[in-house]
Write an enzyme that holds these catalytic residues in place. Sequence first.
Site, mmCIF file in Angstrom:
data_model
loop_
_atom_site.group_PDB
_atom_site.id
_atom_site.type_symbol
_atom_site.label_atom_id
_atom_site.label_comp_id
_atom_site.label_asym_id
_atom_site.label_seq_id
_atom_site.Cartn_x
_atom_site.Cartn_y
_atom_site.Cartn_z
ATOM 1 N N GLU A 34 -7.209 5.147 7.236
ATOM 2 C CA GLU A 34 -6.575 7.149 7.150
ATOM 3 C C GLU A 34 -8.203 7.387 6.199
ATOM 4 O OE1 GLU A 34 -3.524 6.187 5.239
ATOM 5 O OE2 GLU A 34 -2.073 5.214 7.632
ATOM 6 N N SER B 120 3.626 -1.714 9.880
ATOM 7 C CA SER B 120 4.822 -2.029 10.797
ATOM 8 C C SER B 120 4.711 -3.370 10.642
ATOM 9 C CB SER B 120 5.162 -0.884 11.882
ATOM 10 O OG SER B 120 4.446 0.229 12.201
ATOM 11 N N GLU C 270 -5.418 -4.448 11.036
ATOM 12 C CA GLU C 270 -4.435 -3.269 10.965
ATOM 13 C C GLU C 270 -5.377 -2.849 12.102
ATOM 14 O OE1 GLU C 270 -2.370 -2.447 6.757
ATOM 15 O OE2 GLU C 270 -4.348 -1.176 7.204
ATOM 16 N N GLY D 208 2.566 -1.346 3.930
ATOM 17 C CA GLY D 208 2.674 0.588 3.979
ATOM 18 C C GLY D 208 3.950 0.863 3.958
ATOM 19 N N GLY D 209 4.635 1.240 4.678
ATOM 20 C CA GLY D 209 5.883 2.315 4.678
ATOM 21 C C GLY D 209 7.190 0.937 3.713
ATOM 22 N N HIS E 234 -9.885 1.855 4.374
ATOM 23 C CA HIS E 234 -8.518 1.619 5.678
ATOM 24 C C HIS E 234 -8.703 2.856 6.489
ATOM 25 C CE1 HIS E 234 -4.316 3.222 6.366
ATOM 26 N NE2 HIS E 234 -4.130 1.810 5.565
ATOM 27 N N ASN F 170 0.594 -1.274 0.104
ATOM 28 C CA ASN F 170 0.308 -0.045 -0.101
ATOM 29 C C ASN F 170 1.224 1.102 0.125
ATOM 30 O OD1 ASN F 170 -1.611 2.415 0.596
ATOM 31 N ND2 ASN F 170 -2.192 1.982 2.950
ATOM 32 N N TRP F 171 0.833 1.828 -1.292
ATOM 33 C CA TRP F 171 2.020 3.221 -1.345
ATOM 34 C C TRP F 171 1.617 4.541 -1.027
ATOM 35 C CZ3 TRP F 171 3.648 2.699 -7.168
ATOM 36 C CH2 TRP F 171 4.528 1.560 -7.377
ATOM 37 N N LYS F 172 0.040 3.481 -0.170
ATOM 38 C CA LYS F 172 -0.375 5.436 0.612
ATOM 39 C C LYS F 172 0.327 6.798 -0.507
ATOM 40 C CE LYS F 172 0.079 4.035 4.518
ATOM 41 N NZ LYS F 172 -0.006 3.103 6.061
ATOM 42 N N GLY G 273 2.054 2.775 10.780
ATOM 43 C CA GLY G 273 3.012 4.010 10.283
ATOM 44 C C GLY G 273 4.069 4.196 11.735
#
Length: 247
Positions: free
Chosen positions: A96, A209, A165, A230-231, A94, A9-11, A171
Amino acid sequence: MSNKLIAGNWKMNGSLAANEALVKAMLAGIGQPSAEVALCAPSPYLAQLQSLLQGSPIAWGSQDVSAHEQGAYTGEVSVGMLKDFGCRYAIVGHSERRQYHGETDELVAAKAQRALSAGVTPIVCVGETLAEREANETEAVVKRQLAAVIHTVGHCITEIVVAYEPVWAIGTGKTATPEQAQAVHAVLRAQLAAATTNSKRVHILYGGSMNAANAATLLAQPDIDGGLIGGASLKAADFLQIVAAAA
Ligand code: PGA
């Protein structure tokens, strides 16, 4: 359970040049993965992913989809448009989007249903905040979030992917322990089993994470069928190590 699924997930990160370098580095190192692999990019880059990934072992998807089919919904992207660019997956709900865009359980369920209607697999995110975990509400929260989707999509529930999640782990560098994650995954599996005889078909991913160092122990848990990354999906070497850990 079939192969594990590792989805990046590149966001809201990337550029034409950075995406190309990242994807080329991934393709150079991925070989024939035994896990299913996907990258979820910002919508403007889906055409780029389609041309870079066509014919490769990596699928691609979006990070959201409209609950509506088409029409006067300025700024939204329909599932038909995602299909036009070869999307296989759409992340929905998600945390966010729930947090910053006020997405409700019902809206998330409607988005999941809309994705399914076009043959795009929704990756439905559920998870509790730190306050909810500390108030012992984790189970109630994730069950409420998943129940809305089960209620809306009915027997198609076997076609979704679930991503657990915990919001406090996203993150932050704070990963749920394998035991904490497995406990919630078992709750979700039981909820799916009550809705379908085929609950084992549903991938339940862990996200929050997950990285090259902790992926193997998380993925070794009996009900963790992959990861939403993600990251670490923004670094080819880290992402490839997670893919390798899912073998
Ligand atoms: P993270 O994000 O791996 O950077 O914690 C996961 C996600 O939000 O899907």
